[in-house]
Design an enzyme around this catalytic site. Structure first.
Site, PDB file in Angstrom:
ATOM      1  N   ASN A  86     -17.808 -15.054  -8.418  1.00  0.00           N
ATOM      2  CA  ASN A  86     -18.393 -16.364  -8.151  1.00  0.00           C
ATOM      3  C   ASN A  86     -19.702 -16.116  -7.409  1.00  0.00           C
ATOM      4  O   ASN A  86     -19.689 -15.589  -6.299  1.00  0.00           O
ATOM      5  CB  ASN A  86     -17.426 -17.209  -7.315  1.00  0.00           C
ATOM      6  CG  ASN A  86     -16.131 -17.491  -8.045  1.00  0.00           C
ATOM      7  OD1 ASN A  86     -16.118 -17.630  -9.266  1.00  0.00           O
ATOM      8  ND2 ASN A  86     -15.033 -17.561  -7.315  1.00  0.00           N
ATOM      9  N   GLN A  93     -18.181 -19.576  -4.690  1.00  0.00           N
ATOM     10  CA  GLN A  93     -18.224 -18.469  -3.725  1.00  0.00           C
ATOM     11  C   GLN A  93     -18.049 -19.002  -2.305  1.00  0.00           C
ATOM     12  O   GLN A  93     -18.807 -19.876  -1.860  1.00  0.00           O
ATOM     13  CB  GLN A  93     -19.547 -17.706  -3.826  1.00  0.00           C
ATOM     14  CG  GLN A  93     -19.570 -16.489  -2.890  1.00  0.00           C
ATOM     15  CD  GLN A  93     -20.815 -15.621  -3.044  1.00  0.00           C
ATOM     16  OE1 GLN A  93     -21.772 -15.976  -3.716  1.00  0.00           O
ATOM     17  NE2 GLN A  93     -20.774 -14.461  -2.404  1.00  0.00           N
ATOM     18  N   SER A  94     -17.039 -18.488  -1.598  1.00  0.00           N
ATOM     19  CA  SER A  94     -16.799 -18.915  -0.208  1.00  0.00           C
ATOM     20  C   SER A  94     -17.014 -17.783   0.783  1.00  0.00           C
ATOM     21  O   SER A  94     -17.177 -18.033   1.969  1.00  0.00           O
ATOM     22  CB  SER A  94     -15.381 -19.479  -0.071  1.00  0.00           C
ATOM     23  OG  SER A  94     -14.425 -18.488  -0.401  1.00  0.00           O
ATOM     24  N   HIS A  99     -17.985  -9.751  -4.382  1.00  0.00           N
ATOM     25  CA  HIS A  99     -16.614  -9.372  -4.716  1.00  0.00           C
ATOM     26  C   HIS A  99     -16.296  -9.830  -6.142  1.00  0.00           C
ATOM     27  O   HIS A  99     -16.765 -10.882  -6.586  1.00  0.00           O
ATOM     28  CB  HIS A  99     -15.600  -9.967  -3.735  1.00  0.00           C
ATOM     29  CG  HIS A  99     -15.717 -11.444  -3.536  1.00  0.00           C
ATOM     30  ND1 HIS A  99     -16.671 -12.015  -2.735  1.00  0.00           N
ATOM     31  CD2 HIS A  99     -14.989 -12.482  -4.038  1.00  0.00           C
ATOM     32  CE1 HIS A  99     -16.541 -13.327  -2.744  1.00  0.00           C
ATOM     33  NE2 HIS A  99     -15.529 -13.642  -3.544  1.00  0.00           N
TER      34      HIS A  99
HETATM   35  P1  DGP Z   1     -14.647 -16.655  -3.419  1.00  0.00           P
HETATM   36  O1  DGP Z   1     -14.173 -18.059  -3.293  1.00  0.00           O
HETATM   37  O2  DGP Z   1     -15.021 -16.264  -4.843  1.00  0.00           O
HETATM   38  O3  DGP Z   1     -15.729 -16.332  -2.405  1.00  0.00           O
HETATM   39  O4  DGP Z   1     -13.405 -15.754  -3.050  1.00  0.00           O
HETATM   40  C1  DGP Z   1     -13.060 -15.414  -1.751  1.00  0.00           C
HETATM   41  C2  DGP Z   1     -11.618 -15.001  -1.778  1.00  0.00           C
HETATM   42  O5  DGP Z   1     -11.369 -14.271  -0.588  1.00  0.00           O
HETATM   43  C3  DGP Z   1     -10.627 -16.145  -1.778  1.00  0.00           C
HETATM   44  O6  DGP Z   1      -9.857 -16.097  -2.978  1.00  0.00           O
HETATM   45  C4  DGP Z   1      -9.731 -15.914  -0.579  1.00  0.00           C
HETATM   46  C5  DGP Z   1     -10.047 -14.499  -0.172  1.00  0.00           C
HETATM   47  N1  DGP Z   1     -10.049 -14.249   1.254  1.00  0.00           N
HETATM   48  C6  DGP Z   1     -10.745 -14.917   2.205  1.00  0.00           C
HETATM   49  N2  DGP Z   1     -10.521 -14.376   3.417  1.00  0.00           N
HETATM   50  C7  DGP Z   1      -9.674 -13.331   3.216  1.00  0.00           C
HETATM   51  C8  DGP Z   1      -9.086 -12.369   4.087  1.00  0.00           C
HETATM   52  O7  DGP Z   1      -9.289 -12.339   5.302  1.00  0.00           O
HETATM   53  N3  DGP Z   1      -8.263 -11.455   3.512  1.00  0.00           N
HETATM   54  C9  DGP Z   1      -8.014 -11.438   2.159  1.00  0.00           C
HETATM   55  N4  DGP Z   1      -7.191 -10.493   1.703  1.00  0.00           N
HETATM   56  N5  DGP Z   1      -8.570 -12.318   1.315  1.00  0.00           N
HETATM   57  C10 DGP Z   1      -9.380 -13.249   1.840  1.00  0.00           C
END
Ligand code: DGP
Length: 113
Positions: A86, A93-94, A99
């Site tokens: 994303n 994208q968050s 990634h």
């Molecule tokens: P996006 O929305 O494409 O930016 O995906 C970010 C992803 O990251 C979302 O699916 C949740 C994951 N995520 C956020 N914080 C953490 C974390 O601290 N640990 C892990 N394992 N995943 C996380």
């Protein structure tokens, strides 16, 4: 980068279920899985998003793809998976650290929502 969750995971400062790692990349299970198998593959170095990658990152981008294949094999889903990034808030994208999501283990719809 300070205050980047994924930099902290890459540095081992925040726990994650790591499923693959090498000198340049690391893959770990998503905290909020959207499929039975959902891993995130990231470069250890902070790159905010795919569009922030530069010519000098070409080798690293290739390594990320290979890391995704190894992750898929480790999770035993190499026969069918989706690899997606994303790029930008409106695309979902968050976390501002490049990634790739690797999703598998259920029927994946196309086009995605
Ligand atoms: P996006 O929305 O494409 O930016 O995906 C970010 C992803 O990251 C979302 O699916 C949740 C994951 N995520 C956020 N914080 C953490 C974390 O601290 N640990 C892990 N394992 N995943 C996380």
């Amino acid at each position: 980068m300070a205050d980047c969750i994924f930099c902290k995971i890459a540095a081992g400062e925040i726990n994650a279920r790591v499923v693959y790692e090498d000198a340049d990349t690391i893959a770990f299970l998503d905290l909020n899985p959207q499929a039975p198998a959902h891993a995130l593959i990231i470069p250890r170095r902070h790159i905010p998003r795919l569009t922030a990658a530069e010519d000098g990152d070409a080798e690293l981008l290739g390594k990320l793809q290979l890391a995704a294949v190894r992750t898929a094999k480790f999770l035993k889903v190499e026969g069918a998976f989706r690899l997606v990034t994303n790029n930008g808030k409106a695309a979902g994208q968050s976390v501002d650290h490049l990634h790739y999501h690797l999703l598998a283990g259920r029927k994946l719809l196309w086009p995605p929502g």
